[in-house]
Design a protein around this motif. Structure first.
Motif, PDB file in Angstrom:
ATOM      1  N   THR A  40       0.873  -1.179   0.000  1.00  0.00           N
ATOM      2  CA  THR A  40       0.000   0.000   0.000  1.00  0.00           C
ATOM      3  C   THR A  40       0.911   1.230   0.000  1.00  0.00           C
ATOM      4  N   HIS A  68      -9.973  -4.685  -0.369  1.00  0.00           N
ATOM      5  CA  HIS A  68     -10.989  -5.409  -1.143  1.00  0.00           C
ATOM      6  C   HIS A  68     -10.574  -5.643  -2.607  1.00  0.00           C
ATOM      7  N   SER A  96      -4.340  -6.259   1.929  1.00  0.00           N
ATOM      8  CA  SER A  96      -4.503  -5.489   0.684  1.00  0.00           C
ATOM      9  C   SER A  96      -3.333  -5.735  -0.264  1.00  0.00           C
TER      10      SER A  96
END
Ligand code: NAD
Length: 377
Positions: A40, A68, A96
């Protein structure tokens, strides 16, 4: 003992404090010569640290992984990965980043090494959830499960206490549902009880001192066990609810699991007395639902879906989606009961011990019918 089939897809697991120093060896071991790193945006710095140790094997990176696993993000990462001419994937972060690695492995067939830094557990499963046009779908494919998982306790020390708490409850939820999964084998049950025990003991210590290395080791060990349970069993109401709520209302994943777990467990507990006894043992309490609720609150995390951003009129939409594609569940699912359950979670109602007991008596009266139902699905 009930008959069982134990069919275990395996990842190589390297676990310890400072294991990131093994990254070069583990990447090379998979035959990777041009590694593509994923994270991320918030963990771009961690990639930089990892990259420094294997700069000659570094092909490129993509630091925009999102919760998601949106398909639009996967497509952008896939283009960058091809542009970099990568021959392997290294994901560093929570579910993620690892989910993105899994989505790319599915599309490219490249080997994938995951370095988890939360307790979400995506790394130990052949499951991939992906979101497109506001709808989250889940699939299982052995190619999704990373070939190697490198757990470095040191990388979890920076996970803030509240996130650690809800992420730990996310892991506990995997094992709690495995306790009553129709395909749980005896090893799964051992791992589930041990994983829950390790997390329930260590999370409060992490709440007091986020850099307690022993507690962090126990929590990561527990997360590994709980995730293994998730990867090898069929999930039911709890995961179905979280899947629908997270994908439809874009709710934060771990926080949603933490808010839903006590009520979803209380709903099913009367129908699964053996699993409930194992959960009481693992948590060392007579009142698991209340303890799980209090754990979430003790981390300062929201216990109500309304505080996570779910609109009240979303309850009807959620009920509709749950019954559109219903999962098997040990206690039969009824729209009115599920709506009442969601209303309780939306307002953040603490599961009531007295009501739970009276429900056990009522549902216990039809236990034979329920277990017959469970055996037939
Ligand atoms: P996440 O990966 O989005 O991480 C949450 C935040 O914490 C991010 O900003 C991340 O950068 C940060 N973070 C992570 N580790 C950190 C650390 N050690 N120190 C500081 N910051 C850190 O959230 P998550 O809850 O780990 O994962 C959620 C996602 O995982 C969802 O998309 C969910 O669907 C997926 N998931 C999949 C499975 C599966 O089996 N497929 C299982 C669990 C979760």
């Amino acid at each position: 003992m009930k008959p069982f089939i134990s069919d275990a897809p395996a990842s190589r697991v390297v676990f310890g404090v400072g294991t990131l120093s093994d990254l070069r060896f583990e990447v090379s071991r998979l035959g990777i010569r041009r590694a593509f790193f994923l994270s991320t945006a918030a963990q771009r710095d961690t990639i930089a640290i990892a990259r420094a140790s294997i700069s000659d094997l570094f092909a490129g990176d993509f630091a925009d992984a999102a919760m998601h696993t949106p398909v639009s993000v996967t497509n952008a990462a896939l283009a960058a990965m091809r542009e970099a001419n990568a021959d392997g994937l290294v994901s560093i972060g929570g579910g993620s980043a690892i989910g993105l690695g899994e989505a790319l492995a599915l599309r490219s067939g490249l080997p994938h090494l995951a370095v988890p830094t939360t307790y979400a557990g995506s790394e130990m499963t052949p499951i991939l959830g992906q979101t497109e046009d506001g709808v989250k779908t889940t699939m299982r494919d052995p190619v999704v499960q990373p070939a190697t998982v490198l757990y470095d306790v040191e990388l979890t020390l920076t996970l803030p206490p509240q996130m650690s708490g809800v992420s730990g409850l996310n892991a506990i939820a995997h094992a709690a549902e495995a306790l009553y999964a129709p395909d749980a084998d005896p090893i799964i049950l051992l791992m589930a009880v041990e994983g829950i025990r390790a997390l329930a003991g260590s999370l409060p210590l992490i709440g007091r001192d986020a850099e307690d290395v022993d507690a962090r080791s126990d929590a990561l060990y527990g997360a590994w066990l709980c995730a293994t349970c998730l990867g090898r069993t069929t999930v039911a109401l709890h995961h179905k609810l979280c899947h629908v709520l997270g994908g439809t209302f874009d709710l934060p994943h771990a926080e949603t699991h933490a808010a839903v777990l006590p009520q979803a467990y209380a709903y099913n507990a009367p129908a699964v007395p053996e699993a409930a006894a194992l959960l009481r043992k693992a948590l060392a309490t007579d009142r698991p639902a209340q303890l799980l609720f209090d754990m979430t609150a003790s981390f300062g995390a929201p216990t109500a879906l309304r505080d996570l951003g779910m609109p009240k009129d979303g309850i009807d939409r959620a009920v509709e989606l749950i019954f559109k594609n219903p999962h098997a569940n040990p206690r039969p699912l009824e729209p009115d009961a599920i709506r009442a359950l969601l209303e309780n979670i939306w307002t953040g109602q603490r599961p009531d011990a007295w009501r739970s007991r009276s429900m056990i008596l009522r549902v216990g009266a039809v236990a034979g019918r329920v277990s017959k139902f469970w055996e037939t699905i």
